[in-house]
Design a protein around this motif. Sequence first.
Motif, PDB file in Angstrom:
ATOM      1  N   LEU A  23      51.994  52.800 121.866  1.00  0.00           N
ATOM      2  CA  LEU A  23      50.829  52.088 121.467  1.00  0.00           C
ATOM      3  C   LEU A  23      50.883  52.016 119.920  1.00  0.00           C
ATOM      4  O   LEU A  23      50.758  50.888 119.135  1.00  0.00           O
ATOM      5  N   ARG A  24      51.191  53.234 119.380  1.00  0.00           N
ATOM      6  CA  ARG A  24      51.193  53.158 117.798  1.00  0.00           C
ATOM      7  C   ARG A  24      52.230  52.293 117.121  1.00  0.00           C
ATOM      8  O   ARG A  24      52.028  51.545 116.267  1.00  0.00           O
ATOM      9  N   ALA A  25      53.379  52.329 117.627  1.00  0.00           N
ATOM     10  CA  ALA A  25      54.343  51.530 117.303  1.00  0.00           C
ATOM     11  C   ALA A  25      53.935  49.859 117.516  1.00  0.00           C
ATOM     12  O   ALA A  25      54.073  49.169 116.175  1.00  0.00           O
ATOM     13  N   ALA A  26      53.245  49.612 118.487  1.00  0.00           N
ATOM     14  CA  ALA A  26      52.964  48.183 118.749  1.00  0.00           C
ATOM     15  C   ALA A  26      51.838  47.784 117.795  1.00  0.00           C
ATOM     16  O   ALA A  26      52.180  46.698 116.920  1.00  0.00           O
ATOM     17  N   VAL A  27      50.889  48.759 117.697  1.00  0.00           N
ATOM     18  CA  VAL A  27      49.498  48.290 116.735  1.00  0.00           C
ATOM     19  C   VAL A  27      50.101  48.409 115.378  1.00  0.00           C
ATOM     20  O   VAL A  27      49.780  47.483 114.670  1.00  0.00           O
ATOM     21  N   ILE A  28      50.698  49.266 114.764  1.00  0.00           N
ATOM     22  CA  ILE A  28      51.070  49.345 113.192  1.00  0.00           C
ATOM     23  C   ILE A  28      52.112  48.292 113.152  1.00  0.00           C
ATOM     24  O   ILE A  28      51.939  47.628 111.966  1.00  0.00           O
ATOM     25  N   GLY A  29      53.035  48.281 113.980  1.00  0.00           N
ATOM     26  CA  GLY A  29      54.096  47.241 113.500  1.00  0.00           C
ATOM     27  C   GLY A  29      53.669  45.769 113.514  1.00  0.00           C
ATOM     28  O   GLY A  29      54.062  45.130 112.797  1.00  0.00           O
ATOM     29  N   GLU A  30      52.742  45.485 114.562  1.00  0.00           N
ATOM     30  CA  GLU A  30      52.263  44.148 114.521  1.00  0.00           C
ATOM     31  C   GLU A  30      51.271  44.009 113.122  1.00  0.00           C
ATOM     32  O   GLU A  30      51.652  42.561 112.539  1.00  0.00           O
ATOM     33  N   ALA A  31      50.635  44.787 112.627  1.00  0.00           N
ATOM     34  CA  ALA A  31      49.791  44.556 111.669  1.00  0.00           C
ATOM     35  C   ALA A  31      51.072  44.508 110.279  1.00  0.00           C
ATOM     36  O   ALA A  31      50.632  43.857 109.256  1.00  0.00           O
ATOM     37  N   VAL A  32      52.120  45.344 110.375  1.00  0.00           N
ATOM     38  CA  VAL A  32      52.922  45.360 109.267  1.00  0.00           C
ATOM     39  C   VAL A  32      53.488  43.907 109.112  1.00  0.00           C
ATOM     40  O   VAL A  32      53.925  43.198 108.028  1.00  0.00           O
ATOM     41  N   LYS A  33      53.906  43.512 110.464  1.00  0.00           N
ATOM     42  CA  LYS A  33      54.525  42.154 110.640  1.00  0.00           C
ATOM     43  C   LYS A  33      53.687  40.955 109.846  1.00  0.00           C
ATOM     44  O   LYS A  33      54.160  40.290 109.152  1.00  0.00           O
ATOM     45  N   ARG A  34      52.529  40.855 110.343  1.00  0.00           N
ATOM     46  CA  ARG A  34      51.575  39.974 109.856  1.00  0.00           C
ATOM     47  C   ARG A  34      51.370  39.795 108.361  1.00  0.00           C
ATOM     48  O   ARG A  34      51.202  39.004 107.804  1.00  0.00           O
ATOM     49  N   MET A  35      51.019  41.398 107.964  1.00  0.00           N
ATOM     50  CA  MET A  35      50.925  41.577 106.270  1.00  0.00           C
ATOM     51  C   MET A  35      52.361  41.045 105.837  1.00  0.00           C
ATOM     52  O   MET A  35      52.080  40.162 104.666  1.00  0.00           O
ATOM     53  N   MET A  36      53.550  41.309 106.112  1.00  0.00           N
ATOM     54  CA  MET A  36      54.717  40.775 105.452  1.00  0.00           C
ATOM     55  C   MET A  36      54.813  39.185 105.620  1.00  0.00           C
ATOM     56  O   MET A  36      55.141  38.728 104.576  1.00  0.00           O
ATOM     57  N   ALA A  51      62.061  35.841 101.805  1.00  0.00           N
ATOM     58  CA  ALA A  51      63.237  36.516 102.083  1.00  0.00           C
ATOM     59  C   ALA A  51      63.010  37.389 103.781  1.00  0.00           C
ATOM     60  O   ALA A  51      61.832  37.269 104.114  1.00  0.00           O
ATOM     61  N   GLY A  52      63.989  37.435 104.345  1.00  0.00           N
ATOM     62  CA  GLY A  52      64.044  37.627 105.605  1.00  0.00           C
ATOM     63  C   GLY A  52      63.722  39.117 105.980  1.00  0.00           C
ATOM     64  O   GLY A  52      64.416  40.147 105.406  1.00  0.00           O
ATOM     65  N   VAL A  53      62.810  39.382 106.952  1.00  0.00           N
ATOM     66  CA  VAL A  53      62.622  40.956 107.201  1.00  0.00           C
ATOM     67  C   VAL A  53      62.699  41.082 108.848  1.00  0.00           C
ATOM     68  O   VAL A  53      61.970  40.183 109.348  1.00  0.00           O
ATOM     69  N   ILE A  54      63.260  42.008 109.451  1.00  0.00           N
ATOM     70  CA  ILE A  54      63.184  42.177 110.609  1.00  0.00           C
ATOM     71  C   ILE A  54      62.232  43.519 110.749  1.00  0.00           C
ATOM     72  O   ILE A  54      62.580  44.620 110.458  1.00  0.00           O
ATOM     73  N   ILE A  55      61.115  43.420 111.695  1.00  0.00           N
ATOM     74  CA  ILE A  55      60.411  44.697 112.008  1.00  0.00           C
ATOM     75  C   ILE A  55      60.654  45.117 113.356  1.00  0.00           C
ATOM     76  O   ILE A  55      60.471  44.312 114.355  1.00  0.00           O
ATOM     77  N   ASP A  56      61.323  46.421 113.560  1.00  0.00           N
ATOM     78  CA  ASP A  56      61.427  46.665 114.820  1.00  0.00           C
ATOM     79  C   ASP A  56      60.441  47.598 115.353  1.00  0.00           C
ATOM     80  O   ASP A  56      60.147  48.888 114.781  1.00  0.00           O
ATOM     81  N   TYR A  57      59.415  47.191 116.253  1.00  0.00           N
ATOM     82  CA  TYR A  57      58.376  47.936 116.419  1.00  0.00           C
ATOM     83  C   TYR A  57      57.886  47.942 118.031  1.00  0.00           C
ATOM     84  O   TYR A  57      57.006  48.311 118.355  1.00  0.00           O
ATOM     85  N   GLY A  58      58.778  47.543 118.889  1.00  0.00           N
ATOM     86  CA  GLY A  58      58.689  47.801 120.427  1.00  0.00           C
ATOM     87  C   GLY A  58      59.001  49.146 120.830  1.00  0.00           C
ATOM     88  O   GLY A  58      58.334  49.842 120.804  1.00  0.00           O
ATOM     89  N   GLY A  59      60.290  49.101 121.407  1.00  0.00           N
ATOM     90  CA  GLY A  59      60.920  50.184 121.930  1.00  0.00           C
ATOM     91  C   GLY A  59      60.590  50.692 123.077  1.00  0.00           C
ATOM     92  O   GLY A  59      60.748  51.886 123.532  1.00  0.00           O
ATOM     93  N   GLY A  80      54.371  36.483 102.056  1.00  0.00           N
ATOM     94  CA  GLY A  80      55.421  35.392 101.900  1.00  0.00           C
ATOM     95  C   GLY A  80      56.658  35.861 102.420  1.00  0.00           C
ATOM     96  O   GLY A  80      58.004  35.128 102.032  1.00  0.00           O
ATOM     97  N   TYR A  81      57.035  36.770 103.376  1.00  0.00           N
ATOM     98  CA  TYR A  81      58.414  37.079 104.022  1.00  0.00           C
ATOM     99  C   TYR A  81      58.619  36.260 104.770  1.00  0.00           C
ATOM    100  O   TYR A  81      57.422  35.944 105.738  1.00  0.00           O
ATOM    101  N   ASN A  82      59.568  36.248 105.546  1.00  0.00           N
ATOM    102  CA  ASN A  82      60.085  35.395 106.688  1.00  0.00           C
ATOM    103  C   ASN A  82      60.178  36.593 107.777  1.00  0.00           C
ATOM    104  O   ASN A  82      61.429  37.406 107.923  1.00  0.00           O
ATOM    105  N   ALA A  83      58.819  37.245 108.177  1.00  0.00           N
ATOM    106  CA  ALA A  83      59.063  38.409 108.993  1.00  0.00           C
ATOM    107  C   ALA A  83      59.400  38.209 110.458  1.00  0.00           C
ATOM    108  O   ALA A  83      58.368  37.275 110.793  1.00  0.00           O
ATOM    109  N   LEU A  84      60.238  38.743 111.127  1.00  0.00           N
ATOM    110  CA  LEU A  84      60.241  38.519 112.450  1.00  0.00           C
ATOM    111  C   LEU A  84      60.103  39.922 113.083  1.00  0.00           C
ATOM    112  O   LEU A  84      60.840  40.879 112.711  1.00  0.00           O
TER     113      LEU A  84
END
Length: 608
Positions: A154-167, A134-142, A171-175
Amino acid sequence: MTSLLEKLSAEVGKAFESLDLPEELGAVRVSDRPDLCQFQCNGAMAAAKQAKKNPREVAQGVVDALTQCHFEHGKAMEKSHVSDGDSSSQAPRNDVFKKIEIAGPGFINLDITDDYLAAHLSQNVDLADIGGGAGVIIDYGGANIAKAMHVGHLRAAVIGEAVKRMMKAAGYNALGDVHLGDWGTHLGMLIGDYIREGDVGLVLNTDPENPVQVETLMEDMSVRYPRASAAAKENEDLMREAQDTTVKLQNKEDPYYPVWEKISAVSEKGLKETYGLLNVEFEIWKGEACVHDLIAPMVDDLKAKNFTEESDGALIIPLAEESDKKEMPPLILYKRDGGVMYGTTDMATLVDRMRKNKPSKVIYVVDQRQSLHFEQVFRAAYKTGIVPESVELTHAGFGTMNGTDGKPFKTRAGGVMKLKDLLAMATDKARERMVEANLAEDMGEDEKEDVALKVAVAAIKFADLQNARQADYVFDLDRLTRFEGKTGPYLLYQAVRIKSLLRKAKEQDIQSGTLEDIVIEGGSRELALLLCELPEAFMLSVQNYAPHYLCDYVYRLASVFSSFYGNCHILSEEDETLRASRLALCKMTLAQIERVLDLLAIDIPERM
Ligand code: ARG
């Protein structure tokens, strides 16, 4: 593949079921009293309540069923068990449990057999695929273009990248979408300054392919923007001029738009470089400007469908509902002067995402303090049908990074600390710590620098990720760069220690066993049990968009490994079977630390 806890829960669940009790009450979890037992099931109490029975009697029934049931499977094996007198216990004759005991009001305490544990480890369970593509968009730059990135990003980038890799791992199609702030008044101020000062050429002549020129323009903007912004705040005329400039830019007029295009291209280079230092990469490199042209048609459509109202000359979407417990202000689409708002852009971005990506979830990893904004945007998006109810919109907010004084992190002079400066500071500290710990002594300068940077990035990221996402935390450079305690450097140190052990084994031609050959013994049991907990830690992190569960896990793993390493001979073990088994456990531990740190986007050096 099923995790150990899932397998044990299924076993105990069957026992509950055989007594006409709900199977799910057989859920087994890791014991919170490891001194008493390895696992526990607390379902007998709830079952007793439902069936209006005595909880210890229900527990006894489950214990009998468990013992009986396995006996019937014909897997009879004599196992010793310990009884603490106060609890009734039975010697199960099966190959799953070594001990089944009732304790207190009806807890069922469990130990598993070493053979069962070893057999489970040999299956090398992978992380669960729950995404099904399933497709997921993670908005974590800003990050905002033309401004240097600061620690707030910093926090957005660090947490967001981890969340994306976990997703992705789930098995998600995470972008990941960087969603740059590239279209607001701050650009009106900056571009206005270039025009007023007659410096437009400075921008137009910069070649985004030339790193030196990029650096020079970035530097210039980082001085010019604060100046222009401070001036506009003090002078109403200048502020009005900046707003006019912004409107001209948004109408794509000359020279505003060509200047913006250059600023944007150059900033992109600079931002990519800084994100790169943090191992952060975005699949979608769009900004607010990209959706500008979608705004007018979106608003026309909303008007035609009667979702909007005029209010004091502004155009709004009312959002308040009867059931609201707190005030819900309307979403403003156009201000009285015709300017668009932050919310308008986020709505248009959703229009774009629903058209182009059709995600099943959109997750915003953005400062917790913007929670009202996201509540408004989400409500407006669902209400107007821009996003169907079946799509999950989540604001995965995070707390503030504070300094040791407990206030939002600042430079010594009280200014905003740039991300690059923060990294440089941490790298200096990492170098110092490496000298203190006598690490990397035999390395050449280049390798040493590379290791120092990896230690610094691990220190910063792990200090951030280990906190519950919504919590504020204190950024204490002294503490988080240490090689002891719950720090990034400690994890790297343990991982590198295993790498070096495995290298030595290879040099000495010592064979490691396969996972099938693992022997569980006093010194390795705790490590072996812990190695089975990764799937649950991973699941908690994925489902809550909360990397700290994985951080806890990997830190516990590193510490338990460290005791194992201290207590057991590995390469020097005389018994060949034990030596091979222990080496296999070392390999598995390293593989898990590498897996988790990769999910957290933390790099491990080869040696240290
Ligand atoms: N640029 C914004 C800021 O610096 C953050 C953007 C967050 N993402 C979003 N879709 N609103 O505060």
